[in-house]
Design an enzyme around this catalytic site. Structure first.
Site, PDB file in Angstrom:
ATOM      1  N   HIS A  47       0.918  -1.402  -0.097  1.00 47.62           N
ATOM      2  CA  HIS A  47      -0.031  -0.056  -0.122  1.00 47.62           C
ATOM      3  C   HIS A  47       0.982   1.089   0.281  1.00 47.62           C
ATOM      4  O   HIS A  47       1.605   1.395   0.992  1.00 47.62           O
ATOM      5  CB  HIS A  47      -0.893   0.053   1.252  1.00 47.62           C
ATOM      6  CG  HIS A  47      -1.823   1.004   1.451  1.00 47.62           C
ATOM      7  ND1 HIS A  47      -2.872   1.227   2.343  1.00 47.62           N
ATOM      8  CD2 HIS A  47      -2.222   2.373   0.650  1.00 47.62           C
ATOM      9  CE1 HIS A  47      -3.673   2.202   2.093  1.00 47.62           C
ATOM     10  NE2 HIS A  47      -3.259   3.038   0.975  1.00 47.62           N
ATOM     11  N   ARG A  49       0.773   4.705   0.762  1.00 50.59           N
ATOM     12  CA  ARG A  49       0.141   5.569   1.324  1.00 50.59           C
ATOM     13  C   ARG A  49       0.633   6.924   0.929  1.00 50.59           C
ATOM     14  O   ARG A  49       1.732   7.222   0.795  1.00 50.59           O
ATOM     15  CB  ARG A  49       0.115   5.456   2.855  1.00 50.59           C
ATOM     16  CG  ARG A  49      -0.682   4.094   3.380  1.00 50.59           C
ATOM     17  CD  ARG A  49      -0.641   4.102   4.646  1.00 50.59           C
ATOM     18  NE  ARG A  49      -1.861   4.903   5.132  1.00 50.59           N
ATOM     19  CZ  ARG A  49      -2.899   4.584   5.681  1.00 50.59           C
ATOM     20  NH1 ARG A  49      -3.199   3.068   5.535  1.00 50.59           N
ATOM     21  NH2 ARG A  49      -3.772   5.479   6.197  1.00 50.59           N
ATOM     22  N   GLU A  74      -1.815  -1.584  -3.504  1.00 50.40           N
ATOM     23  CA  GLU A  74      -2.922  -0.796  -2.935  1.00 50.40           C
ATOM     24  C   GLU A  74      -3.024   0.559  -3.007  1.00 50.40           C
ATOM     25  O   GLU A  74      -1.592   1.086  -2.598  1.00 50.40           O
ATOM     26  CB  GLU A  74      -3.289  -1.288  -1.597  1.00 50.40           C
ATOM     27  CG  GLU A  74      -3.997  -2.453  -0.975  1.00 50.40           C
ATOM     28  CD  GLU A  74      -3.832  -2.572   0.356  1.00 50.40           C
ATOM     29  OE1 GLU A  74      -3.851  -1.680   1.088  1.00 50.40           O
ATOM     30  OE2 GLU A  74      -3.872  -3.452   0.780  1.00 50.40           O
TER      31      GLU A  74
HETATM   32  N1  PXP Z   1      -6.291  -5.726   1.996  1.00 46.97           N
HETATM   33  C1  PXP Z   1      -6.494  -4.266   2.058  1.00 46.97           C
HETATM   34  C2  PXP Z   1      -7.351  -3.706   1.077  1.00 46.97           C
HETATM   35  C3  PXP Z   1      -5.981  -3.674   3.136  1.00 46.97           C
HETATM   36  O1  PXP Z   1      -5.946  -2.220   3.180  1.00 46.97           O
HETATM   37  C4  PXP Z   1      -5.127  -4.220   4.031  1.00 46.97           C
HETATM   38  C5  PXP Z   1      -4.155  -3.544   4.879  1.00 46.97           C
HETATM   39  O2  PXP Z   1      -3.255  -2.845   4.393  1.00 46.97           O
HETATM   40  C6  PXP Z   1      -5.163  -5.905   3.748  1.00 46.97           C
HETATM   41  C7  PXP Z   1      -5.842  -6.474   2.875  1.00 46.97           C
HETATM   42  C8  PXP Z   1      -4.261  -6.477   4.808  1.00 46.97           C
HETATM   43  O3  PXP Z   1      -4.814  -6.352   6.260  1.00 46.97           O
HETATM   44  P1  PXP Z   1      -4.016  -7.109   7.421  1.00 46.97           P
HETATM   45  O4  PXP Z   1      -2.740  -6.237   7.343  1.00 46.97           O
HETATM   46  O5  PXP Z   1      -4.810  -6.852   8.510  1.00 46.97           O
HETATM   47  O6  PXP Z   1      -3.824  -8.579   7.097  1.00 46.97           O
END
Ligand code: PXP
Length: 247
Positions: A47, A49, A74
């Site tokens: 991600h 950000r 992401e």
């Molecule tokens: N999917 C999305 C769209 C997310 O934003 C996140 C967190 O960054 C995750 C999956 C993964 O989540 P976790 O880190 O709680 O496993």
């Protein structure tokens, strides 16, 4: 019904969190991603950000160059990041809502409320050959708008179910099951993610039509104790075991 086994995408943001905590060069997200892939992960997620709190622009370019599995980027639906995505050209983009003050992605994207902006971004990404996913709550109106957007995938937000305790969990799981059925019937492919760990993944696998589960925090946390390859292998074993009621 799920194709067996459901694929695993590993989100390695928190490898970069550890690095950014001290401004060091280590741990290297590319090396972490390669360890995930060596253990059998099917894709890698990061991600980028807006506040760059963990993954940096250079990480995304380096991962795209180094990986021989799909990179799932992401990102918020914001012009600056969309331009970077078009330069990197990852295999997949997942559009998520983003608020600077949040600890992690908190809710699903409001595709219904931001339809014009989301659809324009989906169009640009698809035109660049990037597969697009929308991270949404399992809400019928949101899913309807996802189907109209032309996106390939939805990623169902599993966080509320994963955080729920006791009797509160069952209706939230049912919403995810219903959401997956609706998305599948509308021609969307179905991923899911957020808050998944070894203690709840068997119930998550009750959700039908799953392609990929994207899992980050619990795998990176486990890797601190047992190493990345073992942490990924444990989750792949849980995915291969299929649905159940959890320990
Ligand atoms: N999917 C999305 C769209 C997310 O934003 C996140 C967190 O960054 C995750 C999956 C993964 O989540 P976790 O880190 O709680 O496993």
């Amino acid at each position: 019904m799920n194709a067996v086994p459901v694929k695993l995408g590993v989100n390695i943001d928190h490898v970069a969190t550890l690095r950014q905590a001290r401004g060091t060069r280590y741990p290297d997200p590319v090396a972490a991603a390669q360890a995930c892939v060596a253990a059998g992960a099917h894709s890698i997620t990061v991600h980028l950000r807006e506040d760059r709190r963990h993954i940096q622009d250079a990480d995304v370019f380096a991962l795209k160059a180094a990986l021989d599995v799909p990179l799932n980027l992401e990102m918020g639906c914001v012009p600056e990041i969309v331009e970077i995505a078009l330069q990197v050209c990852p295999q997949e983009v997942c559009l998520v809502p983003e608020r600077r003050e949040e600890l992690t992605t908190e809710g699903g994207l409001d595709v219904a409320g931001r339809s014009t902006q989301v659809c324009a971004t989906v169009d640009r990404l698809l035109a660049a050959g990037i597969s697009v996913s929308l991270f949404v709550e399992p809400d019928p109106l949101q899913l309807e708008h996802c189907a109209q957007s032309g996106a390939d995938f939805v990623e169902l937000h599993t966080g509320h179910f994963c955080n729920a305790e006791g009797a509160a969990a069952a209706p939230l799981l049912q919403q995810l099951v219903d959401g997956a059925e609706q998305a599948h019937a509308a021609g969307l492919r179905v991923n899911a993610g957020h808050g998944i760990h070894l203690g709840n993944v068997a119930r998550i696998l009750q959700i039908p039509h799953l392609d990929t589960l994207n899992i980050g925090h619990s795998i990176v946390s486990r890797a601190v104790l047992v190493g990345m390859e073992t942490a990924v292998t444990e989750m792949l074993t849980a995915l291969a075991a299929g649905p159940g009621t959890d320990p």
